[in-house]
Scaffold this active site. Sequence first.
Site, mmCIF file in Angstrom:
data_model
loop_
_atom_site.group_PDB
_atom_site.id
_atom_site.type_symbol
_atom_site.label_atom_id
_atom_site.label_comp_id
_atom_site.label_asym_id
_atom_site.label_seq_id
_atom_site.Cartn_x
_atom_site.Cartn_y
_atom_site.Cartn_z
ATOM 1 C CD GLU A 12 -21.182 -11.857 -29.796
ATOM 2 O OE1 GLU A 12 -21.034 -12.771 -28.103
ATOM 3 O OE2 GLU A 12 -21.545 -10.440 -28.557
ATOM 4 C CB CYS A 18 -5.396 -16.862 -25.175
ATOM 5 S SG CYS A 18 -5.467 -18.545 -25.167
ATOM 6 C CE LYS A 25 -22.589 -14.677 -24.009
ATOM 7 N NZ LYS A 25 -21.815 -14.431 -25.999
ATOM 8 C CB SER A 54 -10.845 -9.281 -24.537
ATOM 9 O OG SER A 54 -12.366 -8.751 -24.060
ATOM 10 C CD GLU A 66 -5.371 -10.387 -26.978
ATOM 11 O OE1 GLU A 66 -5.806 -10.329 -26.762
ATOM 12 O OE2 GLU A 66 -4.664 -12.664 -26.663
ATOM 13 C CG PHE A 101 -14.007 -15.157 -31.902
ATOM 14 C CD1 PHE A 101 -12.958 -15.408 -33.072
ATOM 15 C CD2 PHE A 101 -13.137 -13.614 -31.832
ATOM 16 C CE1 PHE A 101 -11.945 -14.484 -33.480
ATOM 17 C CE2 PHE A 101 -11.742 -13.537 -31.604
ATOM 18 C CZ PHE A 101 -12.027 -14.526 -32.721
HETATM 19 P P1 NAD Z 1 -14.564 -11.070 -26.227
HETATM 20 O O1 NAD Z 1 -13.669 -10.509 -24.400
HETATM 21 O O2 NAD Z 1 -14.823 -9.728 -26.446
HETATM 22 O O3 NAD Z 1 -15.396 -12.361 -26.143
HETATM 23 C C1 NAD Z 1 -15.537 -13.419 -24.715
HETATM 24 C C2 NAD Z 1 -17.265 -13.565 -24.437
HETATM 25 O O4 NAD Z 1 -17.530 -12.608 -23.633
HETATM 26 C C3 NAD Z 1 -18.284 -13.282 -25.310
HETATM 27 O O5 NAD Z 1 -19.127 -14.333 -25.182
HETATM 28 C C4 NAD Z 1 -18.614 -12.717 -25.573
HETATM 29 O O6 NAD Z 1 -19.813 -12.314 -26.080
HETATM 30 C C5 NAD Z 1 -18.527 -11.531 -24.069
HETATM 31 N N1 NAD Z 1 -18.686 -10.374 -23.904
HETATM 32 C C6 NAD Z 1 -18.089 -9.611 -24.976
HETATM 33 N N2 NAD Z 1 -18.615 -8.129 -24.299
HETATM 34 C C7 NAD Z 1 -18.490 -9.030 -23.323
HETATM 35 C C8 NAD Z 1 -19.825 -7.348 -21.931
HETATM 36 N N3 NAD Z 1 -19.753 -6.143 -22.216
HETATM 37 N N4 NAD Z 1 -20.190 -7.836 -21.236
HETATM 38 C C9 NAD Z 1 -20.558 -8.969 -20.972
HETATM 39 N N5 NAD Z 1 -20.544 -10.060 -22.211
HETATM 40 C C10 NAD Z 1 -19.624 -10.064 -23.359
HETATM 41 O O7 NAD Z 1 -13.196 -11.703 -26.757
HETATM 42 P P2 NAD Z 1 -12.958 -12.436 -28.270
HETATM 43 O O8 NAD Z 1 -12.752 -11.522 -29.262
HETATM 44 O O9 NAD Z 1 -14.295 -13.239 -27.742
HETATM 45 O O10 NAD Z 1 -12.063 -13.682 -28.110
HETATM 46 C C11 NAD Z 1 -11.219 -13.055 -28.002
HETATM 47 C C12 NAD Z 1 -9.992 -12.744 -26.675
HETATM 48 O O11 NAD Z 1 -10.079 -13.498 -26.163
HETATM 49 C C13 NAD Z 1 -7.774 -13.058 -27.303
HETATM 50 O O12 NAD Z 1 -7.986 -10.884 -25.643
HETATM 51 C C14 NAD Z 1 -7.981 -13.508 -26.386
HETATM 52 O O13 NAD Z 1 -6.483 -13.501 -25.566
HETATM 53 C C15 NAD Z 1 -8.960 -14.445 -25.176
HETATM 54 N N6 NAD Z 1 -9.020 -15.405 -24.932
HETATM 55 C C16 NAD Z 1 -7.518 -16.414 -24.254
HETATM 56 C C17 NAD Z 1 -7.866 -17.261 -23.607
HETATM 57 C C18 NAD Z 1 -6.763 -17.823 -22.353
HETATM 58 O O14 NAD Z 1 -6.890 -18.816 -22.559
HETATM 59 N N7 NAD Z 1 -6.213 -17.231 -21.643
HETATM 60 C C19 NAD Z 1 -7.952 -18.312 -24.161
HETATM 61 C C20 NAD Z 1 -9.302 -18.002 -25.921
HETATM 62 C C21 NAD Z 1 -8.687 -16.446 -26.042
#
Ligand code: NAD
Length: 503
Positions: free
Chosen positions: A176, A281, A173, A226, A385, A149
């Site tokens: 959401e 991040c 994808k 994450s 984090e 997000f």
């Molecule tokens: P998230 O892991 O909750 O979601 C990321 C994606 O995964 C979304 O599209 C979500 O719909 C999908 N997803 C969530 N749960 C899932 C499941 N059980 N099975 C399959 N798909 C699933 O992350 P977020 O809250 O949207 O974003 C924040 C996180 O992203 C933080 O931890 C941040 O550090 C990380 N991030 C990392 C970088 C990097 O370059 N390392 C960059 C941006 C964000």
Amino acid sequence: METIQNFINGEVTDSNSLRFAPIFNPATGEQTRRVVLSTVEDTKKAIEAAQAAFPSWAKTPPLRRARVMFKFKALLEANQDALARMISNEHGKVYSDAVGELTRGLEVVEFACGIPHLQKGESSANVGSTVDSHSIMQPLGVCAGITPFNFPAMVPMWMFPIALATGNTFILKPSEKDPSLGLMMAKLLKEAGLPDGVFNVVNGDKEAVDVLLTDPRVQAVSFVGSTPIAEYIYTTASAHGKRCQALGGAKNHCILMPDADLDMASNAIVGAGFGAAGERCMALSVVVAVGDEIADRLVDSLAKSIQKMRVGPGIVDGRENDMGPVISAAHRDKILGYIDAGVEQGATLVVDGRNCKVADHENGYFVGPTLFDDVKPDMTIYQDEIFGPVLSIVRAPDYQTALTLINQHQYGNGSAIFTRDGDTARQFSEDVLAGMVGVNVPIPVPMAFHSFGGWKRSIFGPLNVHGNDGVRFYTRMKTVTTRWPASVRLEDHSSAFTMPTMD
Ligand code: NAD
């Protein structure tokens, strides 16, 4: 209420799903739209479209693919205001920060415009007498991107411009929580001349993602999000024979050396710690101050700067706010829980952001900038984090203790040092266990023509995103060794049973 649907085979496509997720404006707490949570059938429809579009797109000369990217870049610039407003509306970040995000994404598009050069492969004449060798970097097929997000435009643009320019087809994808940018970019790509089916958007959650991870027609998966989900994505995609890069969470540290330029460091630390409400991040979450004297001065300077920060909605008439809300009520409550835990576990709460009230936005998800001093490595606020506007100061007696602390943390995304001493900076760059390093630069995000990625539990998979690693990720190498018939005419035609070597 408007429903954000999918984009399949060049058009907005209604899903038959009965599941939806609400989309909120985090600055007001109001639901503004809803997004469809796609079914297995919807996702397979997108894969079919991408699979059908692949052969002709893969054969399209790289120069022509690059021309689509040039037009897409121009359209991103022309539509910057509408895109930035939508980012701010759905994510909450302030307008200028949304423009910054778009710029960083656009830079990857600019990099992808150079694909005829980047995808040339390698060539050697005379690897043996009269034998030449060249490599071809061919596209993989259908690729998928699953994005978080916090950068609804930039992170997808870390992936699809290079995937498309190298001749792949793509399914995005989006998160959401703020999905609208996915559809907006899909429409701009179509306007730029991208053939139908080459770029598709499937909105949804785990149900859609699991199809992308397991369907044999999907060749590669890029994920950013994450760490627990990154591990799941990497393991599942790899077990299904796919190429995968999965970027995870972070806890970015900087070391403040006693000789640092304190004014410069303090200003940089405030911006890097609290920009985008800490939901980056590469946000700076821990400062390791070497020696009590500089630590005391830093805490004093940060506290003064924080008091001057303006917290409020991302889009305002007149002077802009410094920091917007966080993404959701649940995330706000999680951050508040971390601040409570920090107090309970004995850290010194210098600035308390828990009771942040914004006039006329009482239902927005605001957390004020929060500063902790005397944070210890065993505290939850140090280990986890938080992904919010919470900055921790850890005090260390010397450089080596500070470095060891950073290197022992589970995450290794970005890391920085503030010093005037070249030798310390050089040694730090060499010894720190992190993928991106800043010297007097607090958020060392590499430019599009370099690659972005962390170490340790901040990444799973060998290749980073964008830059040369991005081109490698979205292509597979074929090496052709050629001997022309003239040599055959002159040679002995009897069979050879030994391992071929080049004379
Ligand atoms: P998230 O892991 O909750 O979601 C990321 C994606 O995964 C979304 O599209 C979500 O719909 C999908 N997803 C969530 N749960 C899932 C499941 N059980 N099975 C399959 N798909 C699933 O992350 P977020 O809250 O949207 O974003 C924040 C996180 O992203 C933080 O931890 C941040 O550090 C990380 N991030 C990392 C970088 C990097 O370059 N390392 C960059 C941006 C964000």
